[in-house]
Design an enzyme around this catalytic site. Sequence first.
Site, PDB file in Angstrom:
ATOM      1  N   LYS A 164     123.496 109.613  28.644  1.00 14.12           N
ATOM      2  CA  LYS A 164     123.568 111.062  28.868  1.00 14.12           C
ATOM      3  C   LYS A 164     124.419 111.360  30.118  1.00 14.12           C
ATOM      4  CE  LYS A 164     121.000 111.246  25.281  1.00 14.12           C
ATOM      5  NZ  LYS A 164     119.595 111.535  25.067  1.00 14.12           N
TER       6      LYS A 164
HETATM    7  C1  LIG Z   1     118.420 111.436  24.195  1.00  8.68           C
HETATM    8  C2  LIG Z   1     117.811 112.519  23.390  1.00  8.68           C
HETATM    9  C3  LIG Z   1     116.429 112.701  23.320  1.00  8.68           C
HETATM   10  C4  LIG Z   1     115.422 111.758  23.890  1.00  8.68           C
HETATM   11  O1  LIG Z   1     115.619 111.381  25.194  1.00  8.68           O
HETATM   12  P1  LIG Z   1     114.992 110.008  25.743  1.00  8.68           P
HETATM   13  O2  LIG Z   1     115.221 110.122  27.214  1.00  8.68           O
HETATM   14  O3  LIG Z   1     115.761 108.891  25.113  1.00  8.68           O
HETATM   15  O4  LIG Z   1     113.550 109.987  25.381  1.00  8.68           O
HETATM   16  C5  LIG Z   1     115.948 113.799  22.615  1.00  8.68           C
HETATM   17  N1  LIG Z   1     116.779 114.655  21.981  1.00  8.68           N
HETATM   18  C6  LIG Z   1     118.110 114.485  21.996  1.00  8.68           C
HETATM   19  C7  LIG Z   1     118.970 115.470  21.282  1.00  8.68           C
HETATM   20  C8  LIG Z   1     118.666 113.414  22.691  1.00  8.68           C
HETATM   21  O5  LIG Z   1     119.993 113.245  22.686  1.00  8.68           O
END
Ligand SMILES: *Cc1c(COP(=O)(O)O)cnc(C)c1O
Length: 383
Positions: free
Chosen positions: A184
């Site tokens: 991210k």
């Molecule tokens: C990455 C992501 C999540 C979950 O995040 P984590 O930190 O991996 O639990 C949820 N929704 C979307 C759209 C994501 O890209």
Amino acid sequence: MTNSPLPYGRQSISDEDVDAVAEALRSDWLTTGPKVGEFERAFASYVGAREAVAVSNGTAALHALMRALGVGPGDEVIVPTMTFAATSNAALYEGATPVFADVDAKTLLLDPASVEARITPRTKAVVAVDYAGQPADYVALRKITDRHGLKLASDGCHAVGATERGRPVGSIADLTAFSFHPVKHLTTGEGGMITTNDATLAQRMRVFRNHGITTTHREREHQGSWEYDMEELGYNYRLTDVMCALGLSQLARVPAWVARRREIAARYDKAFAPLEGIEPLAVRDGVEHAYHLYVVQVDANRAAVFHALRKDGIGVNVHYRPVHLHPYYRRRFGTKPGDHPAAEAAYERILSIPMFPLMTDADVDRVVEALARAVRANPRRST
Ligand SMILES: *Cc1c(COP(=O)(O)O)cnc(C)c1O
């Protein structure tokens, strides 16, 4: 030409990040300490929200968001089917029923008309997804949720730094969830955040992330007291001081990273414009895209293109298989192919190609050439 592997996303860790983590490790507080509040305040300020609540990952953020929405058994929450499964799973954690809606075929963002069609007397909230880093159509969605007296929330995990009509994601919906997974925009290893302007909901989520207990260990230490009240069933979803120190250090570089992501996207856009068979997702008017992902729809044999690029060392991916097509949802809710035609058609054509701030222009050009070659070499099988 190099064949060194190019991932679809990659974190950036600086010496300053390492120093910030080392300093936190040597401090008195490894978990709930001063860095948590500092990171929360800095993040809230960056996205223009009054409150931010740090939690252990993005999925925990979505779970806390569902608790704050107050949804439970018998309630329905509308979510787009084009998302990561955590969005709808979070509704299930609270006993609510996720109801999938379709997406716009050009942007893959939640389609307001599809939302409207799925509202029932049991609907409590709509959770939009800022897919790929592009803000959802909040103006249209808000009209619908206001008309029906519903809450509007966002899974903003892709969209740190995105804006719609000048408003940053994190300050538009009633509640917004973020993730700090390494792919991210900024990372804490694992980590997440929920932002809101509602101080009561923020406090509720701070209790929720700490077992449902109304004071923290640090607060009790301060007060010289051992007593505490558990007021509701919560979880241990705390983010540590060490990870918050990393998040704070990373956050300072996010504006420059988002700017670089936009440059990379502009270079891709320009290269793909004259090419047949490669169609980038559309960008809505009035948005500043954060480009967590750069997604194209290919008019070719997608599986063959995928494998050709992987063989060239280019880390392509597919985001996402529509959630209503996963076996768990099909078994439990009877969802099936044909339910959401736009998302299902897109799923046959989409590819996420490499997008991260440290990519060079030469990396971008290498991806463009390899993708163009793979699309030409693998026409869609005519049946
Ligand atoms: C990455 C992501 C999540 C979950 O995040 P984590 O930190 O991996 O639990 C949820 N929704 C979307 C759209 C994501 O890209």
